[in-house]
Each structure stands twice: as C-alpha cells, then as structure tokens.
Scaffold this motif. Structure first.
Motif, mmCIF file in Angstrom:
data_model
loop_
_atom_site.group_PDB
_atom_site.id
_atom_site.type_symbol
_atom_site.label_atom_id
_atom_site.label_comp_id
_atom_site.label_asym_id
_atom_site.label_seq_id
_atom_site.Cartn_x
_atom_site.Cartn_y
_atom_site.Cartn_z
ATOM 1 N N GLU A 162 -62.436 -51.947 34.221
ATOM 2 C CA GLU A 162 -61.187 -52.643 33.933
ATOM 3 C C GLU A 162 -60.531 -52.040 32.698
ATOM 4 O OE1 GLU A 162 -62.441 -56.646 32.943
ATOM 5 O OE2 GLU A 162 -64.154 -55.843 31.860
ATOM 6 N N LEU A 163 -59.448 -52.657 32.243
ATOM 7 C CA LEU A 163 -58.797 -52.231 31.005
ATOM 8 C C LEU A 163 -59.662 -52.606 29.803
ATOM 9 C CD1 LEU A 163 -55.158 -53.450 31.768
ATOM 10 C CD2 LEU A 163 -56.087 -51.156 32.076
ATOM 11 N N GLY A 164 -59.701 -51.729 28.810
ATOM 12 C CA GLY A 164 -60.495 -52.014 27.621
ATOM 13 C C GLY A 164 -59.858 -53.063 26.735
ATOM 14 N N ALA A 165 -58.532 -53.019 26.587
ATOM 15 C CA ALA A 165 -57.798 -54.006 25.796
ATOM 16 C C ALA A 165 -57.132 -54.980 26.760
ATOM 17 C CB ALA A 165 -56.750 -53.322 24.931
ATOM 18 N N ARG A 166 -57.368 -56.259 26.550
ATOM 19 C CA ARG A 166 -56.854 -57.239 27.514
ATOM 20 C C ARG A 166 -55.468 -57.737 27.113
ATOM 21 N NH1 ARG A 166 -62.797 -59.738 28.326
ATOM 22 N NH2 ARG A 166 -63.479 -58.185 29.829
ATOM 23 N N HIS A 167 -54.528 -56.849 27.213
ATOM 24 C CA HIS A 167 -53.136 -57.200 26.935
ATOM 25 C C HIS A 167 -52.388 -57.115 28.269
ATOM 26 C CE1 HIS A 167 -48.994 -57.010 25.627
ATOM 27 N NE2 HIS A 167 -49.365 -57.317 24.398
ATOM 28 N N PRO A 168 -51.776 -58.206 28.722
ATOM 29 C CA PRO A 168 -51.172 -58.202 30.058
ATOM 30 C C PRO A 168 -49.910 -57.359 30.183
ATOM 31 C CG PRO A 168 -50.684 -60.252 28.915
ATOM 32 C CD PRO A 168 -51.661 -59.514 28.057
ATOM 33 N N PHE A 169 -49.199 -57.100 29.077
ATOM 34 C CA PHE A 169 -47.930 -56.357 29.095
ATOM 35 C C PHE A 169 -47.026 -56.896 30.213
ATOM 36 C CE2 PHE A 169 -45.843 -51.865 29.125
ATOM 37 C CZ PHE A 169 -44.797 -52.359 28.374
ATOM 38 N N ALA A 170 -46.822 -58.203 30.180
ATOM 39 C CA ALA A 170 -46.045 -58.864 31.231
ATOM 40 C C ALA A 170 -44.612 -58.334 31.313
ATOM 41 C CB ALA A 170 -46.029 -60.374 30.989
ATOM 42 N N GLN A 171 -44.090 -57.803 30.191
ATOM 43 C CA GLN A 171 -42.714 -57.293 30.181
ATOM 44 C C GLN A 171 -42.547 -56.077 31.093
ATOM 45 O OE1 GLN A 171 -44.789 -57.700 27.635
ATOM 46 N NE2 GLN A 171 -43.765 -58.359 25.749
ATOM 47 N N ALA A 172 -43.664 -55.449 31.468
ATOM 48 C CA ALA A 172 -43.583 -54.230 32.274
ATOM 49 C C ALA A 172 -43.567 -54.502 33.775
ATOM 50 C CB ALA A 172 -44.768 -53.319 31.948
ATOM 51 N N VAL A 173 -43.818 -55.750 34.165
ATOM 52 C CA VAL A 173 -43.931 -56.065 35.592
ATOM 53 C C VAL A 173 -42.663 -55.674 36.344
ATOM 54 C CG1 VAL A 173 -44.208 -57.926 37.279
ATOM 55 C CG2 VAL A 173 -45.577 -57.924 35.198
ATOM 56 N N GLY A 174 -42.838 -54.837 37.376
ATOM 57 C CA GLY A 174 -41.721 -54.432 38.230
ATOM 58 C C GLY A 174 -40.782 -53.408 37.631
#
Length: 309
Positions: free
Chosen positions: A227-239
C-alpha cells in the motif's frame, strides 16, 4: 500488462467517496485477500461527514486480517533533490492497537501487542541498521517481552541498554520530530506504536518528496498487504489526473519481490526511478506539470519503448 507480469488480479472496488462501500463488499475483499495471502490496495478514504462508526473501512480491514505490523522504507529517489539527500530509513509501526485503533475503554493494564511485532523489527534491524533505533513509548510497555528495550533489537555493531536514543530525554513527540527533520541521518530503524508511527510515517515521507513517492506494506502472521507508505488521501486529486503514481508503482514492485518475481519487480522499479531521475516528466507534487497518465506512459515507455505503438 506492459511488463507482462505473470500475476492475475482479483479486483475489488471499495470506496466511501464513490459510494461503493458496504460491509458485504468489505467481506468479499477480506475473503479474496485470505485466499491469495497477498494484496495491493489503495487508500480507502473515509470522509468525516460520512463516518458513522469510529473504525474506518481501512481500520476494519487491518483488524479482520490482523495486520499488526506496518513497514515503511523511506528512501531518497535518485535525481530528485530535497533538503536531505541519500536518506535510507525504515519505520515499523504497530497498527492494530493503541490510540488510532478506535477502541474506547477505561484505562487499565493490557499486554502490549509488541511481542508479535518484535521479529519484524529485529529482522529489519539485522538487515538494515547501522546507527540507532527508537521505540518512543513512554515508559516502555510493561510485560515479559520488554520489546522496547535495546536488548530485544540488538545486532552486530549496535549497543544495548534500556532507554530511548540518547538526546531524546523527553516524552514523545518532543523533541523527536525536530530531530528527524534536522538530522534524519541519525536514524535507521524506528519502532513505533500506532499514533506516533502515523506521525513519523507522514513526516519522513515529506523528507524524500511527499506522500506520492513512498511505498509501504503491512503484515500479519499470514498475509502481506502492499500500500501507500504515507496515509494521506489527497482527496483534492480525485478525478483530476494529477496524483503521483510513484508510491503505488513501487508498492507493486515490492509485492512482486515478495512473490519472488525479482526480474519483474526490478523492471518496474527501475523504470519508475529512471523517469524521476530524467526529470522531464514529473507530477505537480514534485514540481512538474505532468499528469498521472503522462507519468505512467513514460514508465511504460521505459519498460518497452515500442509498447502500444
């Protein structure tokens, strides 16, 4: 597909952001993972406004599979300059108990989960560590294992004793984070409880380029999840086609190495590192203007220059 990797994926879509999450879907994911023993997963983001239960789907997944140990190898990427270069450290985090486990109860004595995490930490230390290690629980967890003491993790060239790294004579998190930022070279393997491990994972990822470049993995006695090492969702990047796929590609490479597909693992990780080192195709988080698709295409071109022509 581009690298002809001999792995067949059983795909499952579990997302609270895209309204494709349910207990039934979670059970299907868990059943699939139990069958294959190995998985590659993205960040399952739980928006606070939709969060009815304290435990997120991410958390419940880790609990159902007893993924008690999270391992993040933070390593500088050749060709991408940061304040500190040539970093190479490992963070081992307990992730099923402690402050981030959503287990609310009256304080009382419990045996810590460290004994089962000790072998993972000891193995990493013996393979990796040259200087110092840290277990910033204050005080050391009670119980017969005393996993926090240096004796549990001693390896050739390392001293033993009872206590944290010299100079960190204060309850975590101070002054540890400033030391990690100012002089990260003093640390090799860091053994962390749940909450502090999350802080340090994200902080250390920032030292080498951010959440988009650091791969991670979680282990139980039976399963390995990449999985990703840092658990940051970066929701602003969706789509928006702007996210950096480096961390997921390197996680996939680590998964292939775990499956003894060394050739394919090296082929993918080498292609990713070659693109970053070239410096022409970089996503916004690394100071460039390329899209996710641009980056992936460049990686594929470095696997097989004529792929898709």
């Amino acid at each position: 597909q581009a690298g002809n990797v001999p792995v067949i994926f059983d795909e499952h879509h579990l997302s609270e952001v895209q309204n494709t999450a349910s207990e039934e879907k979670l059970d299907r994911v868990v059943d699939s993972m139990k069958e294959s023993k190995v998985a590659l997963i993205g960040k399952i983001h739980t928006p606070m406004e939709y969060k009815g239960d304290l435990a997120s789907y991410d958390m419940r997944l880790r609990r159902k599979l007893d993924l008690f140990a999270n391992v993040v190898h933070v390593k500088s990427l050749p060709g991408y300059q940061t304040r500190h270069n040539n970093l190479d450290l490992v963070i081992i985090r307990e992730q099923t108990e402690g402050e981030y486990s959503s287990l609310e109860h009256e304080p009382g004595h419990t045996e810590p989960p460290w004994p089962q995490g000790c072998p993972s930490a000891g193995q990493e230390l013996s393979q990796h560590s040259q200087h110092s290690q840290l277990c910033p629980t204050w005080p050391c967890p009670p119980g017969p294992s005393q996993c926090c003491s240096w004796g549990e993790f001693s390896s050739p060239g390392l001293g033993t004793g009872a206590g944290p790294v010299p100079g960190l004579a204060a309850p975590f998190p101070f002054p540890f984070p400033p030391q990690l930022v100012q002089n990260p070279y003093q640390f090799d393997v860091l053994v962390m409880p749940n909450l502090y491990g999350n802080i340090v994972d994200n902080l250390a990822a920032g030292l080498v380029g951010g959440a988009g470049v650091v791969p991670g993995e979680s282990y139980s006695a039976e399963y390995a999840v990449f999985e990703l090492g840092a658990r940051h969702p970066f929701a602003q990047a969706v789509g928006r086609n702007i996210a950096n796929p480096t961390a997921m590609l390197l996680s996939a490479s680590n998964m292939l190495r775990h499956l003894n597909l060394e050739y394919h693992s090296n082929m993918i990780s080498d292609a990713v590192k070659k693109v970053i080192k070239g410096g022409k195709v970089r996503t916004r988080d690394l100071g460039g203007y390329s899209t996710t698709s641009d980056f992936v295409k460049s990686v594929i071109d470095n696997l097989h220059p004529n792929y898709g022509a």
